[in-house]
Design a protein around this motif. Sequence first.
Motif, PDB file in Angstrom:
ATOM      1  N   UNK A  27       7.196  -8.034 -29.241  1.00  0.00           N
ATOM      2  CA  UNK A  27       8.313  -7.047 -28.673  1.00  0.00           C
ATOM      3  C   UNK A  27       7.978  -5.689 -28.395  1.00  0.00           C
ATOM      4  N   UNK A  28       7.200  -5.041 -29.549  1.00  0.00           N
ATOM      5  CA  UNK A  28       6.445  -3.904 -29.448  1.00  0.00           C
ATOM      6  C   UNK A  28       5.540  -3.918 -28.373  1.00  0.00           C
ATOM      7  N   UNK A  29       4.653  -4.902 -28.194  1.00  0.00           N
ATOM      8  CA  UNK A  29       3.691  -4.780 -27.029  1.00  0.00           C
ATOM      9  C   UNK A  29       4.354  -4.743 -25.544  1.00  0.00           C
ATOM     10  N   UNK A  30       5.367  -5.695 -25.471  1.00  0.00           N
ATOM     11  CA  UNK A  30       5.905  -5.997 -24.280  1.00  0.00           C
ATOM     12  C   UNK A  30       7.124  -4.742 -23.843  1.00  0.00           C
ATOM     13  N   UNK A  31       7.281  -3.999 -24.835  1.00  0.00           N
ATOM     14  CA  UNK A  31       8.096  -2.627 -24.728  1.00  0.00           C
ATOM     15  C   UNK A  31       7.242  -1.782 -24.101  1.00  0.00           C
ATOM     16  N   UNK A  32       6.032  -1.530 -24.427  1.00  0.00           N
ATOM     17  CA  UNK A  32       5.203  -0.467 -23.943  1.00  0.00           C
ATOM     18  C   UNK A  32       5.011  -0.888 -22.560  1.00  0.00           C
ATOM     19  N   UNK A  33       4.257  -2.178 -22.471  1.00  0.00           N
ATOM     20  CA  UNK A  33       3.868  -2.897 -21.184  1.00  0.00           C
ATOM     21  C   UNK A  33       4.854  -2.834 -20.123  1.00  0.00           C
ATOM     22  N   UNK A  34       6.059  -3.276 -20.542  1.00  0.00           N
ATOM     23  CA  UNK A  34       7.358  -3.242 -19.703  1.00  0.00           C
ATOM     24  C   UNK A  34       7.606  -2.014 -19.103  1.00  0.00           C
ATOM     25  N   UNK A  39       7.742   2.052 -14.575  1.00  0.00           N
ATOM     26  CA  UNK A  39       7.416   3.230 -14.024  1.00  0.00           C
ATOM     27  C   UNK A  39       6.422   3.012 -12.690  1.00  0.00           C
ATOM     28  N   UNK A  40       5.457   2.085 -12.795  1.00  0.00           N
ATOM     29  CA  UNK A  40       4.611   1.737 -11.742  1.00  0.00           C
ATOM     30  C   UNK A  40       5.681   1.269 -10.438  1.00  0.00           C
ATOM     31  N   UNK A  94       2.890 -10.718 -22.321  1.00  0.00           N
ATOM     32  CA  UNK A  94       2.800 -10.328 -20.951  1.00  0.00           C
ATOM     33  C   UNK A  94       4.106 -10.901 -20.572  1.00  0.00           C
ATOM     34  N   UNK A  95       4.331 -12.205 -20.787  1.00  0.00           N
ATOM     35  CA  UNK A  95       5.815 -12.804 -20.079  1.00  0.00           C
ATOM     36  C   UNK A  95       6.728 -11.943 -20.279  1.00  0.00           C
ATOM     37  N   UNK A  96       7.161 -11.599 -21.339  1.00  0.00           N
ATOM     38  CA  UNK A  96       8.380 -10.908 -21.830  1.00  0.00           C
ATOM     39  C   UNK A  96       8.194  -9.374 -21.073  1.00  0.00           C
ATOM     40  N   UNK A  97       7.076  -8.879 -21.071  1.00  0.00           N
ATOM     41  CA  UNK A  97       6.983  -7.534 -20.410  1.00  0.00           C
ATOM     42  C   UNK A  97       7.525  -7.317 -19.092  1.00  0.00           C
ATOM     43  N   UNK A  98       7.319  -8.341 -18.303  1.00  0.00           N
ATOM     44  CA  UNK A  98       7.711  -8.664 -17.036  1.00  0.00           C
ATOM     45  C   UNK A  98       9.355  -8.652 -17.032  1.00  0.00           C
TER      46      UNK A  98
END
Lengths: 212, 275, 218
Positions: A27-34, A39-40, A94-98
Amino acid sequence: MINILVRYWPELWSGLLSTLGSSLLALVGSLILGTLFAFMEISSHRWVKFIGRVYVEVFRNIPLLVVTMFFYVVIPMFIAKVNGFTAGTIGLTIYTSAFIAETVRAGIEAVDTGQMEAARSTGLTYTQAMVQIIFPQAIKITIPPLGNQFINLVKNSSVLAFVAGFDLMYQGNVVAATTFNTSDTYLAVGLMYLILTLPLSYFMRYLEKRLA
Amino acid sequence: MKKFVRYLLPVAFLFSLVLILSGCGKKSLSQQDVLTNDRQSNTITWGVKADTRLFGLMNIKTGKVQGFDIDMARAITKQILGKNGKAKLVQVTSNTRIPLLKNGNVDALIATMTITPDRAKVVDFSEPYFHAGQAILVKKGSSIKNIRDLNYKGAQILGVQGSNSVQNVRKYAPKANILELSDYAQAFTALKSGQGVALTTDNGILYGMSVEDPNYVVAGGAFTKEPYGIAVNKGQKPFLRKVNAAVKQMKKTGEYQKIVNKWFGNVQGFEEGGN
Amino acid sequence: MHNFIQAYSWLNIRYLLEGLWVTVEVSVLSIIFSFIIGGLLGILRYVKIKYVSAIIGFVIDIIRNLPLLLILFFTYFGLPNLGFKPEVIPAAILAMTVFESAMVAEIIRSGIVAVDAGQMEAARSNGMTYVQAMWHIILPQAIRKMIPPLVSQFVSLIKDTSLATIIMLPELMYHAQIIYGQNSNYVLPMFLALAVLYFIVCYALSLLSRVLEKRLSA
């Protein structure tokens, strides 16, 4: 079913903790990546925008199992060793970040465009306006769906069972194979998943009603 | 109070569902006589492996499984039902085979299954039809020479869910970590990816992997005896007797040896028995 | 490079496509069934028939909050205990349908809820019956709102069929695993093929929905 819960409680409990741990990390990881990829996606720079779009579209359209197995099987063959828990958590992230990127992007776009112009006209730069004015409002819109993302993460983390990630589903499989009592074991495992997801799910509905 | 009831209801409902389901689980095994059914349909449904070279492996060219167990299943079917008897093959893994047998999806299992006292409590076994022994598979040139070398903290040993090899290895290498994958193909892939230093299961299966990829070798010989049996549901004695008689007959006529030679004749280092 | 050429031999490609066909078959049938069943359940839950709606609601909530993997296991291994013994393809379709129907029902319900409640009253005061108002006023608007979440749910469904490898459904992922399980040189090529094939199928569905959305809003 009760005796399976009692007899194999240590295994199932440690599985529950792994499931919870993996889901929280993801959750934390995908929040940051997401957020980064959101923004990109709205960047004015053509190539940055392109990379953002490709990332989101690719990982929204490929099964989580494929991503996870990729990190468990392929990466160790060519790059570095990744154990099951890590591979599963990276896959989930990775999956959730999308999906989170899409939610955050929609959140930013939902904030009135007039606000950006107004902020710019008071002398703020684009970045300042984005960080100080737009993004805080976008996050407010984004937070409720995050609860649902967490429920999805808990459910999806069962993919760790495919890569010996010691999660609840994996322990359930091991217990089922030891006791030969498949249906009772999976009922017990199901109950433990519901303990994690059901209260959160009701809380989310309550929250949605209040915010509506 | 009303709110409380609203949240209590799903829980109550869930529990009653659970109780109903687990209550039903106790009875309805396939209570009909398998032998009679099979004679009527002229078909025996076998649970076989599809991930295990030499015993039961999917052939991509034909889309069919092939191996020692498969040939045995076909031959036993012919012995029981006559020349025109059909063998229907259902793919199972170590983890799924017992539920599928107990549920009646398959009539019998011939799927690299060791006869163990624990399993004999839930299914009936035929006389052993193959004598394997548990061993380990390691990368060529590995410093691990036998199972004892794996008894250190942090050693990662790969196995398969539902196989008794993982229980055995806990006895021989209690300090090691055991990672259980869902089937042998996954476990072997995990070994190649370096997820573990050794893969443990029966030597016959390991020799199959070694044939597939000669960079991996069986180390240290067999350290247990693993007699394979054909499993049928409890209460299917007439069917079991027929299976036993069929295997006995095949051994007498030399058909059994022919099948053994076909699959294991060219495997280097393999010896049946696991001494 | 050599590995890639060997890995993509006609034999392997054909085997992958056979798997893809099962993936598509299971997905399409599950989408149709879960759309019908989920739609009915969603409406039933919304209209608040005493007890019926409540019970449907509980069941939906329970299923939605369980991992699909568990439901797959249960359908294939648990149901036969109740005297129902599906083969692997019907079992997979059944499990997907049960899980996705619950997800669809929730989407349908919240779609209807999202249409302004005042519209129902307005329609009723114009002399329409409840069913007429529902059919002519509420549902058409709700459906437009539902299309994006429904489509992403169905994309998820296609992706989730890969989980059925665990019950040995001979679909795309399972076939790829069999190929790379027999030769480790094929691991990377197979993962690439998996990514491309799944992407094509899922992305095609997303594009289709965009066309549909445009048509409906026009």
